[in-house]
Design a protein around this motif. Structure first.
Motif, PDB file in Angstrom:
ATOM      1  N   ILE A 182       0.835  -1.195   0.000  1.00  0.00           N
ATOM      2  CA  ILE A 182       0.000   0.000   0.000  1.00  0.00           C
ATOM      3  C   ILE A 182       0.876   1.254   0.000  1.00  0.00           C
ATOM      4  O   ILE A 182       1.590   1.533   0.962  1.00  0.00           O
ATOM      5  CB  ILE A 182      -0.951   0.010   1.216  1.00  0.00           C
ATOM      6  CG1 ILE A 182      -1.841  -1.247   1.199  1.00  0.00           C
ATOM      7  CG2 ILE A 182      -1.790   1.286   1.233  1.00  0.00           C
ATOM      8  CD1 ILE A 182      -2.721  -1.383  -0.033  1.00  0.00           C
ATOM      9  N   HIS A 183       0.753   1.997  -1.115  1.00  0.00           N
ATOM     10  CA  HIS A 183       1.481   3.259  -1.258  1.00  0.00           C
ATOM     11  C   HIS A 183       0.512   4.441  -1.187  1.00  0.00           C
ATOM     12  O   HIS A 183       0.915   5.586  -1.404  1.00  0.00           O
ATOM     13  CB  HIS A 183       2.218   3.304  -2.601  1.00  0.00           C
ATOM     14  CG  HIS A 183       2.938   2.038  -2.951  1.00  0.00           C
ATOM     15  ND1 HIS A 183       2.315   0.975  -3.573  1.00  0.00           N
ATOM     16  CD2 HIS A 183       4.222   1.663  -2.763  1.00  0.00           C
ATOM     17  CE1 HIS A 183       3.186  -0.008  -3.764  1.00  0.00           C
ATOM     18  NE2 HIS A 183       4.347   0.381  -3.279  1.00  0.00           N
ATOM     19  N   GLU A 184      -0.753   4.177  -0.915  1.00  0.00           N
ATOM     20  CA  GLU A 184      -1.778   5.228  -0.883  1.00  0.00           C
ATOM     21  C   GLU A 184      -1.383   6.335   0.094  1.00  0.00           C
ATOM     22  O   GLU A 184      -0.821   6.071   1.162  1.00  0.00           O
ATOM     23  CB  GLU A 184      -3.135   4.648  -0.453  1.00  0.00           C
ATOM     24  CG  GLU A 184      -3.580   3.393  -1.193  1.00  0.00           C
ATOM     25  CD  GLU A 184      -4.151   3.670  -2.571  1.00  0.00           C
ATOM     26  OE1 GLU A 184      -3.925   4.776  -3.104  1.00  0.00           O
ATOM     27  OE2 GLU A 184      -4.816   2.781  -3.133  1.00  0.00           O
ATOM     28  N   ARG A 185      -1.720   7.572  -0.265  1.00  0.00           N
ATOM     29  CA  ARG A 185      -1.381   8.714   0.558  1.00  0.00           C
ATOM     30  C   ARG A 185      -2.630   9.497   0.952  1.00  0.00           C
ATOM     31  O   ARG A 185      -3.683   9.397   0.324  1.00  0.00           O
ATOM     32  CB  ARG A 185      -0.425   9.654  -0.196  1.00  0.00           C
ATOM     33  CG  ARG A 185       0.851   8.992  -0.718  1.00  0.00           C
ATOM     34  CD  ARG A 185       1.695   8.403   0.400  1.00  0.00           C
ATOM     35  NE  ARG A 185       2.012   9.389   1.400  1.00  0.00           N
ATOM     36  CZ  ARG A 185       3.028  10.262   1.313  1.00  0.00           C
ATOM     37  NH1 ARG A 185       3.820  10.236   0.246  1.00  0.00           N
ATOM     38  NH2 ARG A 185       3.263  11.124   2.284  1.00  0.00           N
ATOM     39  N   GLY A 186      -2.498  10.296   2.000  1.00  0.00           N
ATOM     40  CA  GLY A 186      -3.544  11.229   2.393  1.00  0.00           C
ATOM     41  C   GLY A 186      -4.904  10.592   2.576  1.00  0.00           C
ATOM     42  O   GLY A 186      -5.059   9.581   3.276  1.00  0.00           O
ATOM     43  N   ASP A 187      -5.917  11.176   1.943  1.00  0.00           N
ATOM     44  CA  ASP A 187      -7.290  10.683   2.103  1.00  0.00           C
ATOM     45  C   ASP A 187      -7.464   9.269   1.547  1.00  0.00           C
ATOM     46  O   ASP A 187      -8.283   8.502   2.053  1.00  0.00           O
ATOM     47  CB  ASP A 187      -8.281  11.636   1.425  1.00  0.00           C
ATOM     48  CG  ASP A 187      -8.444  12.939   2.193  1.00  0.00           C
ATOM     49  OD1 ASP A 187      -8.102  12.964   3.392  1.00  0.00           O
ATOM     50  OD2 ASP A 187      -8.902  13.925   1.590  1.00  0.00           O
ATOM     51  N   ASN A 188      -6.712   8.933   0.502  1.00  0.00           N
ATOM     52  CA  ASN A 188      -6.774   7.558  -0.012  1.00  0.00           C
ATOM     53  C   ASN A 188      -6.322   6.558   1.054  1.00  0.00           C
ATOM     54  O   ASN A 188      -6.902   5.479   1.210  1.00  0.00           O
ATOM     55  CB  ASN A 188      -5.893   7.401  -1.253  1.00  0.00           C
ATOM     56  CG  ASN A 188      -6.507   8.018  -2.489  1.00  0.00           C
ATOM     57  OD1 ASN A 188      -7.647   8.474  -2.471  1.00  0.00           O
ATOM     58  ND2 ASN A 188      -5.748   8.054  -3.576  1.00  0.00           N
ATOM     59  N   ALA A 189      -5.274   6.918   1.793  1.00  0.00           N
ATOM     60  CA  ALA A 189      -4.788   6.049   2.868  1.00  0.00           C
ATOM     61  C   ALA A 189      -5.808   5.951   3.985  1.00  0.00           C
ATOM     62  O   ALA A 189      -6.047   4.865   4.537  1.00  0.00           O
ATOM     63  CB  ALA A 189      -3.455   6.567   3.400  1.00  0.00           C
ATOM     64  N   ARG A 190      -6.413   7.066   4.333  1.00  0.00           N
ATOM     65  CA  ARG A 190      -7.439   7.056   5.377  1.00  0.00           C
ATOM     66  C   ARG A 190      -8.584   6.119   4.994  1.00  0.00           C
ATOM     67  O   ARG A 190      -9.038   5.301   5.798  1.00  0.00           O
ATOM     68  CB  ARG A 190      -7.970   8.472   5.602  1.00  0.00           C
ATOM     69  CG  ARG A 190      -6.990   9.423   6.258  1.00  0.00           C
ATOM     70  CD  ARG A 190      -7.624  10.801   6.457  1.00  0.00           C
ATOM     71  NE  ARG A 190      -6.721  11.672   7.191  1.00  0.00           N
ATOM     72  CZ  ARG A 190      -5.801  12.449   6.604  1.00  0.00           C
ATOM     73  NH1 ARG A 190      -5.685  12.452   5.274  1.00  0.00           N
ATOM     74  NH2 ARG A 190      -5.008  13.211   7.339  1.00  0.00           N
ATOM     75  N   ALA A 191      -9.059   6.254   3.763  1.00  0.00           N
ATOM     76  CA  ALA A 191     -10.161   5.409   3.300  1.00  0.00           C
ATOM     77  C   ALA A 191      -9.742   3.946   3.284  1.00  0.00           C
ATOM     78  O   ALA A 191     -10.519   3.060   3.682  1.00  0.00           O
ATOM     79  CB  ALA A 191     -10.600   5.853   1.908  1.00  0.00           C
ATOM     80  N   PHE A 192      -8.520   3.691   2.849  1.00  0.00           N
ATOM     81  CA  PHE A 192      -8.044   2.306   2.792  1.00  0.00           C
ATOM     82  C   PHE A 192      -8.029   1.670   4.175  1.00  0.00           C
ATOM     83  O   PHE A 192      -8.567   0.569   4.369  1.00  0.00           O
ATOM     84  CB  PHE A 192      -6.647   2.234   2.182  1.00  0.00           C
ATOM     85  CG  PHE A 192      -5.985   0.909   2.427  1.00  0.00           C
ATOM     86  CD1 PHE A 192      -6.344  -0.210   1.690  1.00  0.00           C
ATOM     87  CD2 PHE A 192      -5.058   0.745   3.453  1.00  0.00           C
ATOM     88  CE1 PHE A 192      -5.774  -1.456   1.948  1.00  0.00           C
ATOM     89  CE2 PHE A 192      -4.478  -0.487   3.717  1.00  0.00           C
ATOM     90  CZ  PHE A 192      -4.841  -1.597   2.964  1.00  0.00           C
ATOM     91  N   PHE A 193      -7.396   2.314   5.144  1.00  0.00           N
ATOM     92  CA  PHE A 193      -7.274   1.702   6.469  1.00  0.00           C
ATOM     93  C   PHE A 193      -8.624   1.560   7.154  1.00  0.00           C
ATOM     94  O   PHE A 193      -8.857   0.596   7.889  1.00  0.00           O
ATOM     95  CB  PHE A 193      -6.291   2.494   7.339  1.00  0.00           C
ATOM     96  CG  PHE A 193      -4.856   2.160   7.048  1.00  0.00           C
ATOM     97  CD1 PHE A 193      -4.316   0.961   7.488  1.00  0.00           C
ATOM     98  CD2 PHE A 193      -4.052   3.017   6.323  1.00  0.00           C
ATOM     99  CE1 PHE A 193      -2.996   0.630   7.213  1.00  0.00           C
ATOM    100  CE2 PHE A 193      -2.730   2.691   6.038  1.00  0.00           C
ATOM    101  CZ  PHE A 193      -2.209   1.499   6.478  1.00  0.00           C
ATOM    102  N   SER A 194      -9.529   2.486   6.902  1.00  0.00           N
ATOM    103  CA  SER A 194     -10.878   2.367   7.463  1.00  0.00           C
ATOM    104  C   SER A 194     -11.581   1.122   6.909  1.00  0.00           C
ATOM    105  O   SER A 194     -12.167   0.334   7.671  1.00  0.00           O
ATOM    106  CB  SER A 194     -11.683   3.621   7.129  1.00  0.00           C
ATOM    107  OG  SER A 194     -13.025   3.490   7.573  1.00  0.00           O
TER     108      SER A 194
END
Length: 397
Positions: free
Chosen positions: A223-235
């Motif tokens: 997972i290289h997602e950043r910012g809001d993409n990372a937030r959505a992913f971990f949720s």
């Protein structure tokens, strides 16, 4: 035949003076093993069965098995004459160029993979977790080649193979090939950026969990997602982990987006990761995207280190030495004390190196590492080479 490794030391406690820890207490032991299993841990000066094979450990420190927790057997260019990394405008262009290069590489998959394994064995590693690309263009070829090579190393290492949809689970329509790979011996489900690459967070993660639960295997997602993409992913990840009761079976590699969180948001997420047994693996990149590993550890999140790129189409660097990566971690995160350096070894072993009654136990596999260092802390900080490694009671290095 029984084998006795004599004249070796294990760490049992810290040495302190006026509140300052200046070293570790060690005791000499003898390790008896037979058929790959430890059968006794005793005083080094005892008399032993004369029929046993006796090995002099020469006062070396015994440490747990070194583990390479993130490598790519199918990507290395080791053994190929120097060729720099080609420019790429996007992740898709990067893995497209990589596939084209590897398909026409001037050295076979098997030879390149053997070169990588031998390099890491020389640094003391005897456990590997490797990601193997799975997508319709390659089918099962890379997995089958990796398994063929590994069949010649059964007495030197153990391994985990991650079915890895590098080109996107949805983007490359890899779901059916992933199922086949899991039937054919892959032991974990992989994944890559469900938002920025697959463009559908819910569908990509749902299919990943379907594969994991159907075949009852853990997962390791890049997972290289950043910012809001990372937030959505971990949720979404936490939601699905709870729904599937997949606690302690989920690993996230890279996890760059954790660096983008702060304050209570970071605290709450780290607590949730720890509560659900979600592991974080980092290759310790030399840039600002490295996740806050010491904070994750302090929150109770299990963390590991792996080499990842070792001269491939993504990076010209990498020496195949996980201890070099651990040393980099300690320097970046200012791990200076005896305790911090000692405890950091767990990132490449998954096991504590210091215990009052010793970490070696009867019944364990005879997998361990010997180093000519006063302590684990010195081994980590001074990058002292591994002097010997044992796998199932056989000396590998």
């Amino acid at each position: 035949m029984k084998t006795v490794l004599q004249n070796v030391r294990i760490e049992t406690d810290y040495l302190k003076n006026a509140g300052f820890t200046y070293g570790t207490k060690t005791k000499k032991v003898a390790i008896t093993f037979e058929d790959g299993v430890i059968t006794a841990v005793s005083d080094s000066e005892e008399s032993f069965d004369p029929k046993s094979a006796i090995i002099d450990g020469k006062n070396a420190l015994v440490l747990p098995q070194l583990r390479e927790m993130h490598v790519h057997f199918d990507k290395s260019k080791l053994g190929i004459p120097w060729y720099p990394v080609e420019p790429a405008d996007s992740l898709v262009q990067r893995f497209t160029k990589e596939f084209e290069y590897l398909e026409s590489a001037p050295l076979s998959f098997e030879e390149r993979m053997k070169n990588l394994i031998e390099l890491e064995l020389a640094h003391g590693v005897t456990h590997f977790r490797s990601h193997i690309d799975i997508h319709p263009k390659v089918g099962q070829r890379y997995l089958e080649s990796a398994q063929k090579v590994l069949s010649a190393y059964t007495d030197k290492l153990d391994y985990e193979l991650v079915a890895f949809p590098q080109h996107g689970l949805l983007l490359s329509d890899a779901y059916d090939e992933m199922k086949t790979a899991l039937r054919n011996g892959a032991t974990l489900v992989g994944g890559v950026d469900p938002v920025s690459l697959d463009q559908n967070l819910a569908l990509s993660l749902n299919q990943t969990f379907e594969l994991a639960t159907q075949f009852n295997v853990p997962m390791d997602l890049h997972i290289h997602e950043r910012g809001d993409n990372a937030r959505a992913f971990f949720s979404k990840l936490l939601e699905l982990t709870k729904e599937a009761n997949w606690q302690n079976k989920v690993t996230i590699s890279h996890a760059y987006g954790l660096r983008d969180l702060a304050g209570t948001e970071q605290d709450e997420l780290f607590s949730a990761l720890a509560e659900n047994g979600i592991t974080i693996i980092s290759s310790i990149p030399l840039n600002f995207v490295i996740p806050p590993l010491t904070k994750l550890k302090a929150a109770g999140v299990k963390t590991f280190i792996g080499c990842d790129n070792i001269y491939d189409c993504w990076s010209p660097f990498g020496n195949g030495d996980v201890m070099d990566k651990l040393n980099r971690y300690a320097e970046i995160f200012d791990q200076l004390s005896q305790e911090e350096l000692t405890e950091s070894l767990e990132l490449v072993t998954g096991q504590k190196a210091l215990a009052l009654d010793g970490w070696l136990k009867v019944g364990m596999a005879a997998n361990f590492t010997l180093v000519n260092a006063d302590s684990t802390a010195e081994f980590v900080a001074r990058k002292i080479p591994v002097s010997a490694s044992y796998f199932n009671g056989k000396q590998v290095k």
